[in-house]
Scaffold this motif. Structure first.
Motif, PDB file in Angstrom:
ATOM      1  N   LEU A 168     -25.375 -38.544 -69.880  1.00  0.00           N
ATOM      2  CA  LEU A 168     -26.384 -39.188 -69.028  1.00  0.00           C
ATOM      3  C   LEU A 168     -27.172 -38.199 -68.160  1.00  0.00           C
ATOM      4  O   LEU A 168     -28.400 -38.326 -68.033  1.00  0.00           O
ATOM      5  N   MET A 169     -26.497 -37.208 -67.563  1.00  0.00           N
ATOM      6  CA  MET A 169     -27.233 -36.262 -66.699  1.00  0.00           C
ATOM      7  C   MET A 169     -28.287 -35.504 -67.511  1.00  0.00           C
ATOM      8  O   MET A 169     -29.417 -35.301 -67.042  1.00  0.00           O
ATOM      9  N   THR A 177     -33.690 -45.518 -61.365  1.00  0.00           N
ATOM     10  CA  THR A 177     -33.167 -45.505 -59.996  1.00  0.00           C
ATOM     11  C   THR A 177     -32.275 -44.287 -59.777  1.00  0.00           C
ATOM     12  O   THR A 177     -32.393 -43.580 -58.760  1.00  0.00           O
ATOM     13  N   LEU A 178     -31.396 -44.019 -60.735  1.00  0.00           N
ATOM     14  CA  LEU A 178     -30.515 -42.842 -60.639  1.00  0.00           C
ATOM     15  C   LEU A 178     -31.348 -41.570 -60.497  1.00  0.00           C
ATOM     16  O   LEU A 178     -31.080 -40.730 -59.625  1.00  0.00           O
ATOM     17  N   ALA A 179     -32.364 -41.424 -61.372  1.00  0.00           N
ATOM     18  CA  ALA A 179     -33.175 -40.204 -61.348  1.00  0.00           C
ATOM     19  C   ALA A 179     -33.862 -40.051 -59.994  1.00  0.00           C
ATOM     20  O   ALA A 179     -33.868 -38.952 -59.406  1.00  0.00           O
ATOM     21  N   ARG A 233     -33.852 -36.843 -54.890  1.00  0.00           N
ATOM     22  CA  ARG A 233     -33.862 -36.754 -53.425  1.00  0.00           C
ATOM     23  C   ARG A 233     -32.588 -36.127 -52.881  1.00  0.00           C
ATOM     24  O   ARG A 233     -32.311 -36.183 -51.685  1.00  0.00           O
ATOM     25  N   GLY A 234     -31.783 -35.571 -53.785  1.00  0.00           N
ATOM     26  CA  GLY A 234     -30.592 -34.835 -53.353  1.00  0.00           C
ATOM     27  C   GLY A 234     -29.401 -35.706 -53.003  1.00  0.00           C
ATOM     28  O   GLY A 234     -28.453 -35.234 -52.374  1.00  0.00           O
ATOM     29  N   GLY A 282     -37.115 -35.049 -65.651  1.00  0.00           N
ATOM     30  CA  GLY A 282     -37.353 -33.686 -65.138  1.00  0.00           C
ATOM     31  C   GLY A 282     -36.114 -33.080 -64.503  1.00  0.00           C
ATOM     32  O   GLY A 282     -35.213 -33.792 -64.037  1.00  0.00           O
ATOM     33  N   ASP A 283     -36.112 -31.748 -64.467  1.00  0.00           N
ATOM     34  CA  ASP A 283     -34.945 -31.008 -63.961  1.00  0.00           C
ATOM     35  C   ASP A 283     -34.687 -31.229 -62.482  1.00  0.00           C
ATOM     36  O   ASP A 283     -33.605 -30.878 -61.988  1.00  0.00           O
TER      37      ASP A 283
END
Ligand SMILES: Cc1cc2nc3c(=O)[nH]c(=O)nc-3n(C[C@H](O)[C@H](O)[C@H](O)COP(=O)(O)O)c2cc1C
Length: 200
Positions: free
Chosen positions: A57-58, A21-23, A28-29, A66-67
């Motif tokens: 985590l990041m 969910t975080l990713a 989506r900015g 993915g970046d």
């Protein structure tokens, strides 16, 4: 306009639902106000490995998803910091998601206890009539746990139990996580292709 979302990770099984969910939100900015309980931190490592520890985590999200996750921004808060911005009704976040949500945090939110920042931020969303999504996970459930879900729903929260479906023919654990993350994104008003839409 860029959305600002509070994400709380607590100590229920299903840390992968939180990372997916975080990713998806970061891609989506979105700006994320992140708060992770002590057991949420433990479950990130127990279920996803040391690479998913909160201080990394990041990087974990970038290497796993993915970046493009770097399109978003994230502020991490201590769960003990009841003076954080998201503890106040004057904060301007669009929504909050507790994913996964433990039965303990569910009980705290149901009864308005505000014992820590996760519970206080959730209380703020309810009192300010802003969207609060809760992703509880437990089985079987006791009567108090079931009643606590009803209390939260009556107070205005959306209960989204961690119950991935199988009609999309999942092949991997990631497919199951994608399904729950897709449900959360949909409830937050985002379009997504995290799982194939049911065409009947
Ligand atoms: C490996 C592990 C798995 C757990 N899974 C769950 C779970 O699925 N649901 C739940 O409600 N609690 C679960 N717990 C218990 C919670 O982590 C515990 O009640 C904790 O106090 C929750 O605190 P928190 O809501 O502040 O994170 C689990 C604990 C551990 C160590």
């Amino acid at each position: 306009m860029k959305k600002s979302i509070v994400i709380a990770i607590t100590g229920a099984s299903g840390a992968i639902y939180a990372t997916r969910t975080l990713a998806a939100l970061l891609e989506r900015g979105c700006h994320i106000e992140l708060v992770v309980s002590d057991y949420g931190r433990r479950l990130l490592r127990d279920e996803l490995g040391d690479a998913a520890a909160i201080d990394k985590l990041m990087d974990y999200l970038a290497s796993t998803y993915g970046d493009s996750v770097r399109a978003g921004t994230c502020t991490l808060h201590s769960n003990k910091d009841l003076g954080a911005k998201i503890a106040s009704g004057s904060q301007d976040c669009d929504a909050m998601v507790i994913v996964p949500c433990s039965m303990k945090t569910l009980a705290g939110v149901a009864h308005g206890l505000s014992r820590n920042l996760v519970e206080r931020a959730a209380d703020v969303m309810l009192k300010e009539r802003r969207p609060l999504l809760m992703v509880p996970r437990e089985t079987p459930m006791s009567l108090p746990q079931l009643r606590n879900m009803v209390l939260c729903a009556e107070a205005g929260a959306m209960l989204m139990p961690a119950m991935p479906a199988f009609y999309q023919m999942p092949k991997t654990l990631d497919d199951l996580a994608d399904f729950m993350a897709g449900k959360i994104l949909g409830a937050l008003g985002f379009t997504h292709e995290l799982y194939p839409a049911w065409k009947g």
